[in-house]
Design a protein around this motif. Structure first.
Motif, PDB file in Angstrom:
ATOM      1  N   THR A 124       6.208  15.533   4.795  1.00 63.98           N
ATOM      2  CA  THR A 124       4.920  16.223   4.873  1.00 63.98           C
ATOM      3  C   THR A 124       3.826  15.277   4.387  1.00 63.98           C
ATOM      4  O   THR A 124       3.945  14.672   3.323  1.00 63.98           O
ATOM      5  N   LEU A 125       2.781  15.141   5.200  1.00 59.63           N
ATOM      6  CA  LEU A 125       1.590  14.365   4.851  1.00 59.63           C
ATOM      7  C   LEU A 125       0.448  15.351   4.628  1.00 59.63           C
ATOM      8  O   LEU A 125       0.054  16.071   5.536  1.00 59.63           O
ATOM      9  N   ALA A 126      -0.079  15.375   3.421  1.00 58.08           N
ATOM     10  CA  ALA A 126      -1.212  16.243   3.113  1.00 58.08           C
ATOM     11  C   ALA A 126      -2.447  15.756   3.880  1.00 58.08           C
ATOM     12  O   ALA A 126      -2.522  14.594   4.286  1.00 58.08           O
ATOM     13  N   PRO A 127      -3.437  16.641   4.075  1.00 56.24           N
ATOM     14  CA  PRO A 127      -4.686  16.183   4.687  1.00 56.24           C
ATOM     15  C   PRO A 127      -5.228  14.972   3.917  1.00 56.24           C
ATOM     16  O   PRO A 127      -5.252  14.967   2.686  1.00 56.24           O
ATOM     17  N   GLY A 128      -5.591  13.925   4.648  1.00 52.98           N
ATOM     18  CA  GLY A 128      -6.073  12.692   4.032  1.00 52.98           C
ATOM     19  C   GLY A 128      -4.957  11.771   3.564  1.00 52.98           C
ATOM     20  O   GLY A 128      -5.222  10.672   3.098  1.00 52.98           O
ATOM     21  N   GLY A 129      -3.700  12.181   3.702  1.00 51.98           N
ATOM     22  CA  GLY A 129      -2.564  11.386   3.245  1.00 51.98           C
ATOM     23  C   GLY A 129      -2.158  10.318   4.245  1.00 51.98           C
ATOM     24  O   GLY A 129      -2.543  10.336   5.414  1.00 51.98           O
ATOM     25  N   SER A 130      -1.352   9.370   3.744  1.00 52.89           N
ATOM     26  CA  SER A 130      -0.827   8.319   4.618  1.00 52.89           C
ATOM     27  C   SER A 130       0.534   7.855   4.125  1.00 52.89           C
ATOM     28  O   SER A 130       0.878   8.041   2.959  1.00 52.89           O
ATOM     29  N   THR A 131       1.278   7.217   5.007  1.00 46.91           N
ATOM     30  CA  THR A 131       2.581   6.664   4.661  1.00 46.91           C
ATOM     31  C   THR A 131       2.461   5.347   3.923  1.00 46.91           C
ATOM     32  O   THR A 131       3.439   4.867   3.369  1.00 46.91           O
ATOM     33  N   GLY A 132       1.279   4.739   3.943  1.00 44.72           N
ATOM     34  CA  GLY A 132       1.131   3.368   3.471  1.00 44.72           C
ATOM     35  C   GLY A 132       1.665   2.430   4.552  1.00 44.72           C
ATOM     36  O   GLY A 132       2.385   2.843   5.462  1.00 44.72           O
ATOM     37  N   TRP A 133       1.299   1.170   4.476  1.00 46.25           N
ATOM     38  CA  TRP A 133       1.753   0.174   5.455  1.00 46.25           C
ATOM     39  C   TRP A 133       3.217  -0.140   5.182  1.00 46.25           C
ATOM     40  O   TRP A 133       3.621  -0.328   4.041  1.00 46.25           O
ATOM     41  N   THR A 165       0.859  -1.176   0.000  1.00 51.11           N
ATOM     42  CA  THR A 165       0.000   0.000   0.000  1.00 51.11           C
ATOM     43  C   THR A 165       0.897   1.228   0.000  1.00 51.11           C
ATOM     44  O   THR A 165       1.395   1.631   1.045  1.00 51.11           O
ATOM     45  N   PRO A 166       1.143   1.817  -1.148  1.00 53.85           N
ATOM     46  CA  PRO A 166       2.045   2.967  -1.210  1.00 53.85           C
ATOM     47  C   PRO A 166       1.472   4.173  -0.481  1.00 53.85           C
ATOM     48  O   PRO A 166       0.259   4.291  -0.313  1.00 53.85           O
ATOM     49  N   GLY A 167       2.365   5.054  -0.061  1.00 55.55           N
ATOM     50  CA  GLY A 167       1.924   6.278   0.587  1.00 55.55           C
ATOM     51  C   GLY A 167       1.138   7.142  -0.379  1.00 55.55           C
ATOM     52  O   GLY A 167       1.294   7.058  -1.595  1.00 55.55           O
ATOM     53  N   GLN A 168       0.273   7.976   0.178  1.00 55.27           N
ATOM     54  CA  GLN A 168      -0.514   8.914  -0.615  1.00 55.27           C
ATOM     55  C   GLN A 168      -0.414  10.285   0.024  1.00 55.27           C
ATOM     56  O   GLN A 168      -0.535  10.410   1.237  1.00 55.27           O
ATOM     57  N   GLY A 169      -0.187  11.308  -0.810  1.00 56.11           N
ATOM     58  CA  GLY A 169      -0.121  12.660  -0.274  1.00 56.11           C
ATOM     59  C   GLY A 169       1.107  12.907   0.577  1.00 56.11           C
ATOM     60  O   GLY A 169       1.071  13.725   1.485  1.00 56.11           O
ATOM     61  N   VAL A 170       2.195  12.189   0.267  1.00 55.66           N
ATOM     62  CA  VAL A 170       3.417  12.290   1.062  1.00 55.66           C
ATOM     63  C   VAL A 170       4.530  12.903   0.217  1.00 55.66           C
ATOM     64  O   VAL A 170       4.726  12.512  -0.935  1.00 55.66           O
ATOM     65  N   SER A 171       5.250  13.841   0.799  1.00 57.23           N
ATOM     66  CA  SER A 171       6.454  14.364   0.152  1.00 57.23           C
ATOM     67  C   SER A 171       7.561  14.397   1.194  1.00 57.23           C
ATOM     68  O   SER A 171       7.301  14.519   2.390  1.00 57.23           O
ATOM     69  N   ALA A 172       8.798  14.243   0.725  1.00 51.80           N
ATOM     70  CA  ALA A 172       9.930  14.196   1.650  1.00 51.80           C
ATOM     71  C   ALA A 172      11.121  14.936   1.059  1.00 51.80           C
ATOM     72  O   ALA A 172      11.359  14.883  -0.145  1.00 51.80           O
ATOM     73  N   VAL A 173      11.849  15.594   1.931  1.00 50.62           N
ATOM     74  CA  VAL A 173      13.082  16.276   1.556  1.00 50.62           C
ATOM     75  C   VAL A 173      14.182  15.724   2.458  1.00 50.62           C
ATOM     76  O   VAL A 173      14.043  15.725   3.689  1.00 50.62           O
ATOM     77  N   THR A 174      15.270  15.228   1.849  1.00 51.69           N
ATOM     78  CA  THR A 174      16.391  14.719   2.639  1.00 51.69           C
ATOM     79  C   THR A 174      17.237  15.893   3.121  1.00 51.69           C
ATOM     80  O   THR A 174      17.694  16.709   2.327  1.00 51.69           O
ATOM     81  N   ILE A 175      17.444  15.967   4.418  1.00 53.54           N
ATOM     82  CA  ILE A 175      18.252  17.019   5.022  1.00 53.54           C
ATOM     83  C   ILE A 175      19.708  16.575   5.107  1.00 53.54           C
ATOM     84  O   ILE A 175      20.613  17.336   4.815  1.00 53.54           O
ATOM     85  N   PHE A 176      19.918  15.325   5.538  1.00 54.26           N
ATOM     86  CA  PHE A 176      21.256  14.755   5.464  1.00 54.26           C
ATOM     87  C   PHE A 176      21.170  13.240   5.381  1.00 54.26           C
ATOM     88  O   PHE A 176      20.187  12.630   5.753  1.00 54.26           O
ATOM     89  N   SER A 214      -7.239  18.417   8.823  1.00 58.33           N
ATOM     90  CA  SER A 214      -7.460  19.309   7.675  1.00 58.33           C
ATOM     91  C   SER A 214      -6.245  20.168   7.346  1.00 58.33           C
ATOM     92  O   SER A 214      -6.298  20.978   6.428  1.00 58.33           O
ATOM     93  N   THR A 215      -5.153  20.012   8.095  1.00 60.19           N
ATOM     94  CA  THR A 215      -3.915  20.742   7.817  1.00 60.19           C
ATOM     95  C   THR A 215      -2.784  19.741   7.607  1.00 60.19           C
ATOM     96  O   THR A 215      -2.840  18.618   8.120  1.00 60.19           O
ATOM     97  N   PRO A 216      -1.750  20.115   6.869  1.00 55.50           N
ATOM     98  CA  PRO A 216      -0.626  19.188   6.655  1.00 55.50           C
ATOM     99  C   PRO A 216       0.040  18.788   7.970  1.00 55.50           C
ATOM    100  O   PRO A 216       0.102  19.569   8.918  1.00 55.50           O
ATOM    101  N   VAL A 217       0.549  17.551   7.987  1.00 55.01           N
ATOM    102  CA  VAL A 217       1.401  17.079   9.078  1.00 55.01           C
ATOM    103  C   VAL A 217       2.831  17.210   8.570  1.00 55.01           C
ATOM    104  O   VAL A 217       3.151  16.731   7.481  1.00 55.01           O
ATOM    105  N   VAL A 218       3.677  17.873   9.354  1.00 59.27           N
ATOM    106  CA  VAL A 218       5.089  18.019   8.987  1.00 59.27           C
ATOM    107  C   VAL A 218       5.916  17.366  10.088  1.00 59.27           C
ATOM    108  O   VAL A 218       5.739  17.668  11.276  1.00 59.27           O
TER     109      VAL A 218
END
Length: 143
Positions: free
Chosen positions: A53-62, A27-38, A114-118
């Motif tokens: 960042t997980l958009a509202p309604g987004g998930s990491t997937g299992w 189950t792939p993630g939905q509404g997820v974006s990632a930035v590598t810091i190091f 209803s707001t992004p999770v960071v």
């Protein structure tokens, strides 16, 4: 300073699994974006810090993590479930999320708000291993 670093490391770990290749029926993630810091290898351990960042309604997937993951919730509310479908945590801004490692701890993170999770997530994985391994839904009524 140490507390903030630990939180950032934890968040990075959670993000990594959203960018890894999946397994069959995963189950792939939905509404997820990632930035590598190091991303740095010391000895036999790969230390990766990501802002996820997980958009509202987004998930990491299992998924599960081969190594330790620690995250810090910078914004929003992260809902977390284990493979029994039970909620095993609700994390608000300012809180730290620690996840067990290995295939015995399949889980999902979701943004039910209803707001992004960071998150700032620190992954401590065996060198050469993925940060996360996608898994199929274990039978829960939600993704």
């Amino acid at each position: 300073m140490i507390k903030k670093t630990a939180l950032v490391v934890t968040a990075a770990a959670g993000l990594a699994l959203t960018v890894l290749p999946g397994t069959a029926d995963a189950t792939p993630g939905q509404g997820v974006s990632a930035v590598t810091i190091f991303d740095h290898v010391i000895g036999n351990t790969d230390y990766v810090l990501k802002e996820i960042t997980l958009a509202p309604g987004g998930s990491t997937g299992w998924h599960y993590h081969p190594g330790q993951v620690t995250g810090y919730v910078k914004q929003g509310v992260l809902s977390h479930n284990d493979s029994s479908c039970a909620g095993d945590g609700v994390y608000h801004a300012g809180q730290i999320v620690s996840e067990e490692s290995g295939p015995g701890y399949v889980h999902i993170g979701r943004n039910l708000g209803s707001t992004p999770v960071v998150l700032d997530v620190l992954y401590q994985s065996p060198a050469g291993q993925p940060l996360a391994v996608d898994m199929p839904n274990p039978g829960c009524s939600f993704e």
